[in-house]
Structures are given as C-alpha cells and as structure tokens.
Design an enzyme around this catalytic site. Structure first.
Site, PDB file in Angstrom:
ATOM      1  N   GLU A  11      10.083   8.062 -17.214  1.00 31.83           N
ATOM      2  CA  GLU A  11       8.754   8.618 -17.500  1.00 31.83           C
ATOM      3  C   GLU A  11       8.306   8.275 -18.918  1.00 31.83           C
ATOM      4  OE1 GLU A  11       8.551  12.502 -14.532  1.00 31.83           O
ATOM      5  OE2 GLU A  11       9.197  12.773 -16.575  1.00 31.83           O
ATOM      6  N   LYS A  46      15.490  21.843 -11.209  1.00 34.43           N
ATOM      7  CA  LYS A  46      14.896  20.561 -11.585  1.00 34.43           C
ATOM      8  C   LYS A  46      15.839  19.633 -12.330  1.00 34.43           C
ATOM      9  CE  LYS A  46      10.749  19.909 -12.043  1.00 34.43           C
ATOM     10  NZ  LYS A  46       9.676  19.205 -11.382  1.00 34.43           N
ATOM     11  N   HIS A  83       0.828  -1.223   0.000  1.00 31.23           N
ATOM     12  CA  HIS A  83       0.000   0.000   0.000  1.00 31.23           C
ATOM     13  C   HIS A  83       0.860   1.270   0.000  1.00 31.23           C
ATOM     14  CE1 HIS A  83      -3.216  -2.804   1.213  1.00 31.23           C
ATOM     15  NE2 HIS A  83      -2.296  -3.284   2.031  1.00 31.23           N
ATOM     16  N   SER A 105      14.571  21.682 -16.485  1.00 27.86           N
ATOM     17  CA  SER A 105      13.363  22.430 -16.808  1.00 27.86           C
ATOM     18  C   SER A 105      13.772  23.789 -17.352  1.00 27.86           C
ATOM     19  CB  SER A 105      12.530  22.599 -15.534  1.00 27.86           C
ATOM     20  OG  SER A 105      11.722  23.754 -15.639  1.00 27.86           O
TER      21      SER A 105
END
Ligand code: ARG
Length: 469
Positions: free
Chosen positions: A302, A295, A168, A289
């Site tokens: 991804e 970043k 979980h 970024s």
C-alpha cells in the site's frame, strides 16, 4: 538552527560575493535563499569535483603543485569532518559549495581562495548533481536486478501453478503464476534499460562552462572529464549550466518504475484479501489494526502504491520549474534538488522493500486453482476445439456461449458437463474434448514463444537468467 546548521554571522553578507553590497542580507531572505539544508548531501561529490578541478588547474599552470596538494589535503580533511559530523554548516554561506570553500580557506589560507579559478557555482552545481545521480542510478540498477532475481526464483518455483488470468478483472483464461511474475520481470528489464540509457546523458561534464560563457583561463576540460570519469563533455556552456533535462529523464524513468511497482502492489493487495486469498504476506511485512483484532494489513504494497504519487509529483515539479526559464542559469534551478533527492530515496526504498518481500510471499496454489475452475476460463479452448473440427470461429463462439449459459444455470463448469450435454450444442464434440477442457490442458496448449505454458515459462526464465548476468 535545524540540522546543525548555524546562523551565526547575523550582520555579515556572504563573503564570497559580498564585495558590491553595502547592506547585509535580510535575515529571513538568508534562510529563504539557502540550499545548504538539503544540498549538503552533495558534499562528497562537490569535493570530488573540486579535487579534479584543482588537479587540472595545476596541470595547466594555474596552481602550483604545493597549492594543489594543500587543496586536496584540505578537502580530504573537510570530507572527514562532514562524515564524522564535526563540520560546522552555516546558513550564511548559503549552500554546500560555499560552505566547503570557506572552510578550505580557513584551513589552508590563500591556496583555498584560488580553487574557484575558472569555475562558477553554476557549472559546479551542475557537475555535482550529475556525479550524484550517476552514483544513484548505479545503486538503483543493482536494486532492480536484486528484485528481478527474486522474481526469477519465484517464477521458477511456480511455473506450473495455475491461477485465473484476468481481463476487466473478470476471470479470462488459466495462466501460470510464473508467467504472471515474469510479466513484471519484463517491465523491470525495460526500466533498467531506460535507466542505463539516461545514465549516458547524465554522464556528461558541465564543468568548465563557468557562469555561462566559459572562462578566459586555458583550462583543459578533457582532463577534468577523464579525472571524473565522464564519458563526454557538454558542448555548449549555456546549455551545460542551465538545463536539467537529464534529471527530468531520470524522474520519468523513476515514475515508470514506480508505476510498475504500484500495479504489482495493487495485485498483491487484492490477492492477499480474504476474497481472493491467493497469497499470504508474512507478518513481518504487515501491520495490525488498533481497533479490529482480526486485521492484517498489507502496508508495504500500500505504501509503495501511495509513494508512487510523490514520485510522479516530483517529475511534474521539475518539468514546471524548467518551463519558464530563459537561458542560462536562474536561481529557480536550486529547486531541482529536493524533488530529485526525494525520488531517488523513495525509489531506492521501494525497490529494496520489494526485493526483500518477494521471497517471503506464500503462494496458495490450491486457492488459485479452485478459483480458476470457477470462472469458465476454458471457454476459449472449447471454441478453438470446435474451430479445429471445422466450425468457423464466430459460430464456435456462439455455441460455447450457449454451453456456458447452460453451465451457469446448472452450476457446473464446462469440464463437469457430460459428453451428451455438450453434444446438444454441437455434435462435433467428442470424448477428446475433456483433455482440452481441463485447466492443465488449457495451460499447456498455449505453447509458443511468449505464451503461458509451463514449458514456455521455464524457457523464458532460462533466457532471462542468462541475460541478467
Ligand atoms: N545553490 C545553488 C543551486 O543549487 C548553486 C548555484 C548558485 N549560483 C548562483 N549564481 N547563485 O543552484
């Protein structure tokens, strides 16, 4: 025309089937119906199939030796033209098969016109796709193996590295990072098995089925199969030219591989976030970024996660393309190619980038360890300890629940409570409890086949290495 494909003969019908037509094909329909834009990548397989077919035709007396030699030589030249980019593809000629045949006739004359004896584009295209897919499956299997080897190396290095195992997405029990990596190794082993199983059914020869019913010529299909290294021959001509279940099987195997890579990607993304900070991906696999200077984005995992969607989509496409088709061949089948090619390319790229990335991952052992300490991950060990001292498991569960609650209240891990504090919950607790409350103790105690102790992880790696060879 795009892709160097010519649309020269504006008013002509296709020379291969134009005989019964009195009007030329509509200009847009010509483009609409053509597959040469994408099926030209089948050219080497089309040529391979044609060489085998011509060889067989000569052996059964349907071509002279001279005709066969001219055909093989002509096809060799065409392959060369295609490889060097000098071949002139024509949209009027619809697909890869007719482009090659037309050029062959241009090069060698009458012998070229005899190549299509006893075959149809229907069995030809089914053969081409199988030859293509058989090759691709072998390349993909090699890439899986490369990724698995990288995982074995990483697991070996990190067999004793402790991180929280989650259920979980809540810290559950301490596990070995090597064990975690070996979970993906196992998934990939099944993926490779599925591919090799599906390869058996890909490796079956449709050629000889002709348009749908077979041919009136005395062909020798066993010989063609032998020349093309097919293990079996499709035993029903209608089935052979029409079904694409072998491609669907491949696409489902591909979807499962992508599902596994996508889960793996998800973990790499989470772990490389500042909140987890378990791993660092190298700059060479990340991007920045344009607005936020701080970043460093995990683009590679991804993208792999994102590309999983198109591979699933391709599976759905092909299933849907097939579902309404009556026997035997229908033009719908031409739509099998783009989803198949796209999944092959996507899968190869994702496996490649993963195999390249794996050895570059920096494992932040201290952060993993400290995070494991925070989550009361040895609570089950304390319950097991009490069971071994005679308490029924349900009662032990209750006792440990109370001590965790106490720990949370006083901001202490179970291992940080004193013996006196622990004994308040059950007086069977003695000094030996601290061995089992340590992360190392907890990890090493799970020491049986399939469990997470470093000892077992190393054993599993050893067996896996042997099996991979
Ligand atoms: N381009 C076609 C395909 O991809 C080849 C087979 C064409 N056969 C036919 N009867 N029109 O399926």
């Amino acid at each position: 025309m795009t892709n160097n494909i010519q649309n020269s003969s504006q008013t002509q019908t296709n020379q291969s089937w134009g005989g019964r037509f009195s009007e030329p094909t509509d200009e847009f329909v010509k483009i609409f119906g053509a597959s040469v834009f994408f099926d030209k990548i089948l050219a080497p397989y089309d040529i391979q199939g044609s060489i085998a077919h011509a060889t067989m035709l000569q052996e059964v007396g349907l071509l002279t030796k001279d005709e066969k030699n001219q055909i093989i030589e002509g096809l060799g030249q065409i392959l060369n033209e295609i490889k060097t980019g000098t071949f002139e593809w024509s949209v009027t000629l619809e697909d890869v098969h007719m482009n090659i045949e037309s050029r062959l006739t241009q090069l060698i004359g009458n012998a070229g016109k005899k190549l299509h004896t006893g075959r149809s584009r229907n069995d030809q295209v089914a053969t081409d796709i199988r030859l293509y897919l058989r090759d691709q499956v072998d390349i993909i299997a090699d890439e899986i193996k490369r990724l698995q080897l990288a995982l074995l190396d990483l697991s070996e290095k990190e067999a004793s590295t402790i991180l929280p195992g989650f259920t979980h997405l809540q810290a559950a029990q301490p596990i070995s990072f090597g064990h975690h990596m070996m979970a993906y190794f196992e998934m990939l082993t099944r993926d490779a098995e599925r591919l090799s199983d599906c390869r058996k059914r890909i490796n079956t020869l449709p050629l000889g089925s002709a348009a749908l019913a077979g041919t009136t010529y005395p062909i020798n299909r066993e010989r063609t199969a032998e020349l093309l290294d097919f293990e079996r021959i499709c035993s029903n001509s209608l089935d052979a030219v029409s079904d694409r279940d072998f491609a669907i099987e491949f696409l489902s195997a591909a979807s499962l591989i992508m599902m596994h890579l996508s889960r793996f990607s998800e973990e790499l993304i989470l772990w490389s976030s500042a909140q987890f900070n378990f791993i660092e991906l190298p700059d060479s696999f990340c991007t920045g970024s344009s607005i936020m200077p701080q970043k460093k984005n995990p683009d590679v995992p991804e993208l792999v996660r994102g590309k999983t969607g198109r591979v699933y989509g391709n599976l759905t496409s092909l299933l849907t393309i097939m579902k309404g088709q009556p026997l035997a061949y229908n033009k719908d089948n031409q739509e099998d190619k783009e989803p198949l090619f796209d999944s092959v390319d996507t899968l190869k790229a994702c496996l490649r980038v993963f195999a390249d990335m794996m050895p570059t991952i920096e494992v932040k052992r201290d952060n993993m360890y400290n995070s494991t300490k925070m989550g009361y991950t040895t609570a089950t060990d304390l319950a097991d300890y009490l069971v071994k001292k005679g308490l029924p498991f349900r009662d032990a569960h209750e006792v440990v629940g109370q001590s965790v609650s106490y720990g949370i209240e006083h901001q202490k891990d179970l291992s940080e409570l004193s013996l006196e504090e622990l004994q308040v919950f059950d007086d069977r607790i003695e000094n030996d409890v601290f061995d089992i409350l340590s992360l190392e103790g907890s990890l090493c105690a799970r020491d049986h086949l399939g469990a997470t102790s470093p000892n077992q992880v190393k054993k599993a790696i050893k067996i896996a290495r042997k099996n991979l060879k």
